[in-house]
Motif scaffolding. Structure first.
Motif, PDB file in Angstrom:
ATOM      1  N   GLY A   9       0.808  -1.220   0.000  1.00  0.00           N
ATOM      2  CA  GLY A   9       0.000   0.000   0.000  1.00  0.00           C
ATOM      3  C   GLY A   9       0.837   1.264   0.000  1.00  0.00           C
ATOM      4  N   PHE A  11       4.037   4.175  -0.750  1.00  0.00           N
ATOM      5  CA  PHE A  11       4.379   5.165  -1.794  1.00  0.00           C
ATOM      6  C   PHE A  11       5.098   4.512  -2.985  1.00  0.00           C
ATOM      7  N   ASP A  35       2.096  -8.981   8.568  1.00  0.00           N
ATOM      8  CA  ASP A  35       2.832  -8.104   9.486  1.00  0.00           C
ATOM      9  C   ASP A  35       4.250  -8.678   9.564  1.00  0.00           C
ATOM     10  N   ILE A  36       5.208  -7.968   9.015  1.00  0.00           N
ATOM     11  CA  ILE A  36       6.567  -8.534   8.914  1.00  0.00           C
ATOM     12  C   ILE A  36       7.266  -8.662  10.262  1.00  0.00           C
ATOM     13  N   THR A  37       6.646  -8.137  11.323  1.00  0.00           N
ATOM     14  CA  THR A  37       7.248  -8.351  12.646  1.00  0.00           C
ATOM     15  C   THR A  37       6.907  -9.737  13.189  1.00  0.00           C
ATOM     16  N   CYS A  57       9.529  -3.613   0.314  1.00  0.00           N
ATOM     17  CA  CYS A  57       9.296  -2.170   0.516  1.00  0.00           C
ATOM     18  C   CYS A  57       8.712  -1.860   1.886  1.00  0.00           C
ATOM     19  N   ALA A  58       8.168  -2.868   2.575  1.00  0.00           N
ATOM     20  CA  ALA A  58       7.522  -2.601   3.875  1.00  0.00           C
ATOM     21  C   ALA A  58       8.556  -2.074   4.857  1.00  0.00           C
ATOM     22  N   TYR A 125      16.880   5.813  12.099  1.00  0.00           N
ATOM     23  CA  TYR A 125      16.452   5.193  10.833  1.00  0.00           C
ATOM     24  C   TYR A 125      17.670   4.742  10.022  1.00  0.00           C
ATOM     25  N   LEU A 148      18.112   4.020  -1.575  1.00  0.00           N
ATOM     26  CA  LEU A 148      17.237   4.961  -2.262  1.00  0.00           C
ATOM     27  C   LEU A 148      17.394   6.353  -1.668  1.00  0.00           C
ATOM     28  N   ARG A 160      -2.750   7.965  -1.581  1.00  0.00           N
ATOM     29  CA  ARG A 160      -2.448   8.183  -0.179  1.00  0.00           C
ATOM     30  C   ARG A 160      -1.228   9.099  -0.111  1.00  0.00           C
TER      31      ARG A 160
HETATM   32  N1  LIG Z   1      10.043   7.582   0.365  1.00  0.00           N
HETATM   33  C1  LIG Z   1      11.317   7.884   0.330  1.00  0.00           C
HETATM   34  O1  LIG Z   1      11.683   9.019  -0.045  1.00  0.00           O
HETATM   35  C2  LIG Z   1      12.344   6.825   0.695  1.00  0.00           C
HETATM   36  C3  LIG Z   1      13.694   7.181   0.645  1.00  0.00           C
HETATM   37  C4  LIG Z   1      14.672   6.234   0.917  1.00  0.00           C
HETATM   38  C5  LIG Z   1      14.296   4.936   1.246  1.00  0.00           C
HETATM   39  N2  LIG Z   1      12.973   4.609   1.304  1.00  0.00           N
HETATM   40  C6  LIG Z   1      12.631   3.224   1.635  1.00  0.00           C
HETATM   41  O2  LIG Z   1      11.908   2.683   0.551  1.00  0.00           O
HETATM   42  C7  LIG Z   1      10.905   1.782   1.029  1.00  0.00           C
HETATM   43  C8  LIG Z   1       9.554   2.250   0.576  1.00  0.00           C
HETATM   44  O3  LIG Z   1       9.345   3.555   1.093  1.00  0.00           O
HETATM   45  P1  LIG Z   1       7.937   4.275   0.973  1.00  0.00           P
HETATM   46  O4  LIG Z   1       8.191   5.728   1.045  1.00  0.00           O
HETATM   47  O5  LIG Z   1       7.170   3.708  -0.133  1.00  0.00           O
HETATM   48  O6  LIG Z   1       7.290   3.838   2.369  1.00  0.00           O
HETATM   49  P2  LIG Z   1       5.762   3.969   2.850  1.00  0.00           P
HETATM   50  O7  LIG Z   1       4.937   4.733   1.883  1.00  0.00           O
HETATM   51  O8  LIG Z   1       5.834   4.438   4.247  1.00  0.00           O
HETATM   52  O9  LIG Z   1       5.290   2.456   2.793  1.00  0.00           O
HETATM   53  C9  LIG Z   1       5.744   1.510   3.696  1.00  0.00           C
HETATM   54  C10 LIG Z   1       4.702   0.424   3.793  1.00  0.00           C
HETATM   55  O10 LIG Z   1       5.143  -0.518   4.770  1.00  0.00           O
HETATM   56  C11 LIG Z   1       4.013  -0.920   5.515  1.00  0.00           C
HETATM   57  N3  LIG Z   1       4.373  -1.416   6.819  1.00  0.00           N
HETATM   58  C12 LIG Z   1       4.749  -0.732   7.929  1.00  0.00           C
HETATM   59  N4  LIG Z   1       4.944  -1.563   8.956  1.00  0.00           N
HETATM   60  C13 LIG Z   1       4.689  -2.814   8.495  1.00  0.00           C
HETATM   61  C14 LIG Z   1       4.701  -4.103   9.092  1.00  0.00           C
HETATM   62  N5  LIG Z   1       5.019  -4.276  10.377  1.00  0.00           N
HETATM   63  N6  LIG Z   1       4.378  -5.171   8.316  1.00  0.00           N
HETATM   64  C15 LIG Z   1       4.053  -5.001   7.023  1.00  0.00           C
HETATM   65  N7  LIG Z   1       3.989  -3.811   6.411  1.00  0.00           N
HETATM   66  C16 LIG Z   1       4.324  -2.727   7.142  1.00  0.00           C
HETATM   67  C17 LIG Z   1       3.146   0.325   5.619  1.00  0.00           C
HETATM   68  O11 LIG Z   1       1.821  -0.029   5.910  1.00  0.00           O
HETATM   69  P3  LIG Z   1       0.958   0.896   6.922  1.00  0.00           P
HETATM   70  O12 LIG Z   1       0.920   2.250   6.308  1.00  0.00           O
HETATM   71  O13 LIG Z   1      -0.344   0.192   6.981  1.00  0.00           O
HETATM   72  O14 LIG Z   1       1.707   0.870   8.216  1.00  0.00           O
HETATM   73  C18 LIG Z   1       3.309   0.920   4.211  1.00  0.00           C
HETATM   74  O15 LIG Z   1       2.345   0.415   3.327  1.00  0.00           O
HETATM   75  C19 LIG Z   1      11.067   1.750   2.543  1.00  0.00           C
HETATM   76  O16 LIG Z   1      11.923   0.695   2.882  1.00  0.00           O
HETATM   77  C20 LIG Z   1      11.750   3.072   2.840  1.00  0.00           C
HETATM   78  O17 LIG Z   1      12.470   2.990   4.047  1.00  0.00           O
HETATM   79  C21 LIG Z   1      12.000   5.527   1.030  1.00  0.00           C
END
Ligand SMILES: NC(=O)c1ccc[n+]([C@@H]2O[C@H](COP(=O)([O-])OP(=O)(O)OC[C@H]3O[C@@H](n4cnc5c(N)ncnc54)[C@H](OP(=O)(O)O)[C@@H]3O)[C@@H](O)[C@H]2O)c1
Length: 280
Positions: A9, A11, A35-37, A57-58, A125, A148, A160
């Motif tokens: 779900g 980004f 839930d990956i935990t 990606c979670a 982080y 990334l 979202r």
């Molecule tokens: N966005 C950036 O600019 C950026 C930059 C560098 C690295 N990253 C990395 O790239 C990846 C994707 O980033 P993103 O921005 O797309 O993140 P995001 O929009 O926050 O999406 C993360 C997803 O992980 C899910 N999640 C959280 N806890 C979880 C759990 N315990 N079990 C299963 N799912 C879980 C969330 O679901 P809920 O919302 O329901 O909790 C959400 O759908 C991540 O690893 C992030 O650290 C992102």
């Protein structure tokens, strides 16, 4: 090829799922399905799905949330990634782990960072992502960790919302609010769709750690100034934040020679931001 995407779900994952739904046998796994935990559930979902590649990606990607709640976010960002890696190893699936440029925060270098330099991440982080990388590579040296950068999307409307650079600026302009961005902050900034398109090349990379995003030489204040010009907005709403990182400029810029060697190309941040502004 069977591709599983976790955090479906989110980004990045939601866009990757949209992009790869036709070319692959796609399995999207959202937070509600997994839930990956929970390592037992994680092992079972991956064993049942039998993917060839897992794009993981979670995560809790909000750096503030990681500072506020290091234990809970450790379980997601480190233990969760390690559980995915073990489950992938059990079925010989390749894991593509989404790491972050925040592993470089605190590093002394003033030039764009290379993958093999010594690291000492300054925030929770960044520490979690580095520890997760180690667990992922220890589980299987064929896995791929992608560092990334800060990502933005021009297609945020109706999705979202994610606190990305472009949506933040457009939102501030609409509300008539002034904005301030740091002058002592240098970081790679990437269009999420460039990441999505290049992922297909990433799962053919040899195991290892790769910087994966657009190059950028400008400080964040100058990036935003350029953006306002592209958006035909009044640059007088923009102010310099000269406090943030004034003790030592933050440098999260990434050197991308390693992925270029595998034919993976990203436009510069300036090019992709200009293109994104034209599409708004
Ligand atoms: N966005 C950036 O600019 C950026 C930059 C560098 C690295 N990253 C990395 O790239 C990846 C994707 O980033 P993103 O921005 O797309 O993140 P995001 O929009 O926050 O999406 C993360 C997803 O992980 C899910 N999640 C959280 N806890 C979880 C759990 N315990 N079990 C299963 N799912 C879980 C969330 O679901 P809920 O919302 O329901 O909790 C959400 O759908 C991540 O690893 C992030 O650290 C992102």
């Amino acid at each position: 090829m069977k591709l599983m995407i976790t955090g479906a779900g989110g980004f990045l994952a939601s866009r990757a799922a949209e992009y790869y739904k036709d070319g692959y046998e796609l399995q999207t796994v959202g937070h509600r399905q997994l839930d990956i935990t929970d390592p037992v559930q994680t092992g079972a979902v991956i064993a049942d799905g039998r993917p060839d590649v897992v794009l993981h990606c979670a995560a809790v990607s909000d750096t503030g949330a990681c500072e506020r709640d290091p234990e809970r976010t450790y379980r997601v960002n480190v233990d969760g990634a390690a559980a995915i890696a073990r489950a992938c190893r059990a079925i010989r699936a390749k894991m593509i782990f989404c790491s972050s440029d925040q592993v470089y925060f605190g590093s002394q270098a003033t030039v764009p960072h290379r993958e093999d330099e010594m690291l000492c991440p300054k925030n929770t982080y960044g520490k979690q992502k580095l520890e997760a990388e180690e667990a992922v590579m220890e589980a299987d040296s064929g896995n791929v960790c992608l560092r990334l950068s800060w990502m933005f999307a021009a297609d945020y409307s109706g999705r979202r919302e994610h606190g990305s650079l472009l949506s933040g600026i457009v939102g501030a302009l609409r509300s008539g609010a002034d904005m301030a961005y740091p002058v002592y902050d240098y970081r790679s900034i990437t269009d999420v769709w460039d990441v999505v398109r290049n992922l297909e090349l990433a799962w053919n990379l040899p195991g290892g750690i790769y910087n994966f995003g657009s190059e950028n030489d400008l400080c964040t204040y100058d990036v935003v100034k350029q953006l306002l010009v592209h958006l035909n907005a009044d640059v007088r709403v923009l102010h310099k934040n000269e406090t943030a990182f004034s003790d030592r400029p933050r440098n999260l810029r990434m050197n991308i020679e390693k992925i270029c060697g595998y034919g993976i190309r990203f436009p510069t941040a300036a090019e992709s931001l200009e293109k994104a502004c034209r599409s708004l």
